[in-house]
Design an enzyme around this catalytic site. Structure first.
Site, short mmCIF file in Angstrom:
data_model
loop_
_atom_site.label_atom_id
_atom_site.label_comp_id
_atom_site.label_asym_id
_atom_site.label_seq_id
_atom_site.Cartn_x
_atom_site.Cartn_y
_atom_site.Cartn_z
N LEU A 161 -65.85 -19.07 90.17
CA LEU A 161 -65.43 -18.43 88.92
C LEU A 161 -66.62 -17.87 88.15
O LEU A 161 -67.58 -18.58 87.84
CB LEU A 161 -64.69 -19.45 88.05
N ASP A 162 -66.54 -16.57 87.83
CA ASP A 162 -67.54 -15.87 87.00
C ASP A 162 -68.94 -15.94 87.58
O ASP A 162 -69.93 -15.82 86.84
CB ASP A 162 -67.54 -16.43 85.57
N GLU A 163 -69.07 -16.11 88.89
CA GLU A 163 -70.39 -16.20 89.49
C GLU A 163 -70.59 -15.19 90.62
O GLU A 163 -71.51 -15.31 91.41
CB GLU A 163 -70.64 -17.63 90.02
#
Length: 345
Positions: free
Chosen positions: A287-289
């Site tokens: 997530l979000d990486e």
């Protein structure tokens, strides 16, 4: 693959894992000269007026293809690509290279006119396979014969969707937008105003995978090439990301890696930051990486409330996502590992 469709992107990282094979390009070079004579270098610095080029006929734009190359750094690569394209009758209009000195990696993007190409597309690709195989390179070739087809995922926030649709209507985004998907019906009037199909897929924890499968089937029917999560307030599954690797762009309302997850502006306000931002990145299982494509910031102060941060943040989100979307549509991005090379517009 269907005729004229962009080839499915292949991972462009394996070429960096092994040493460059010891191979010389001497046996494959075929210099192209005009009339058998070379051009004197002083001609490039002539002070005489140039005759204007004849204006091209309307609606006869020459087809432009984009070649992206990734591999181990080598002095032969740039020369090899230029020689290969020129020898097949292609005219290179723009080429840009980048070298990652720490990694020892080489990245190149070349845009070329293939209207006078002296062979078939298949023949050029076979030549690329041979040369890139010998130099342990990976490449992606887009012929530019068909606009990419975009699906926008939204929830209730409308500012990014408006930006995409308005820019597309103004002719600033070279793509087709046949579909908008949402987990709410709130933004259907926006889609209707632009004549874009709008489909609602209600998502619950129990039906998430079933719903995603239905969304993917619909996108496959419509030949969708790229997904944009325009403030879509659902976490997509690992399987969804795997179906569209490096083809799902998310706009996160934070200057990553700070404030990952939900309500980043609220947490930024609590922390008393002096800069807020937005990040456009490819969505991955983490997530979000995912690999970052574009980022932007806006200065804030102790006087700003959470509402002020939200207002300023919306402006940054629009700008950042549009820049990332254009870069993808123009085939200006090479992903390697969890990083990107984004060539100039």
């Amino acid at each position: 693959p269907r005729p004229g469709a962009p080839a499915a992107p292949r991972p462009m990282a394996a070429a960096l894992l092994g040493p460059l094979a010891a191979a010389s390009m001497d046996d494959s070079r075929h210099s192209v000269r005009s009339g058998g004579t070379s051009v004197a270098s002083e001609n490039f610095y002539a002070t005489n007026d140039w005759d204007p080029a004849p204006s091209p006929a309307k609606n006869t734009a020459a087809p432009k293809a984009t070649l992206r190359v990734l591999g181990r750094e080598s002095v032969n690569v740039n020369m090899a690509m230029a020689e290969l394209l020129n020898s097949h009758g292609c005219v290179v209009e723009h080429s840009e290279q980048h070298r990652d000195r720490e990694l020892g990696g080489y990245f190149q993007r070349a845009v070329f006119d293939w209207s006078a190409m002296r062979c078939s597309q298949e023949s050029l690709q076979r030549a690329l396979d041979e040369v890139c195989g010998r130099l342990e390179l990976e490449y992606q070739l887009e012929w530019g014969t068909r606009p990419k087809r975009l699906c926008v995922f939204v929830s209730k926030y409308d500012h990014v969707l408006w930006e995409i649709l308005l820019r597309h209507k103004a002719g600033e985004l070279p793509c087709d937008i046949p579909l908008i998907i949402s987990n709410h019906a709130d933004l259907k009037p926006v889609a209707d105003a632009f004549g874009v199909r709008f489909e609602v897929f209600k998502v619950t924890k129990a039906t998430k995978r079933e719903v995603e499968n239905a969304e993917i089937r619909l996108m496959e029917e419509l030949e969708i090439d790229l997904v944009v999560l325009a403030r879509y307030m659902q976490i997509i599954s690992d399987e969804f990301c795997a179906t569209y690797p490096c083809r799902v762009i998310n706009i996160h309302h934070s200057f990553l890696p700070a404030f990952i997850g939900s309500k980043p502006y609220h947490r930024a306000h609590e922390r008393g930051v002096k800069l807020i931002g937005a990040t456009a990145h490819y969505a991955t299982a983490n997530l979000d990486e995912g690999p970052i494509i574009e980022q932007g910031t806006e200065r804030v102060s102790h006087r700003d409330t959470v509402d002020d941060l939200l207002r300023k943040g919306r402006g940054v989100e629009r700008v950042v996502l549009l820049a990332a979307l254009r870069a993808h549509l123009d085939d200006r991005i090479i992903v390697y590992g969890n990083k990107t090379v984004v060539f100039a517009d």
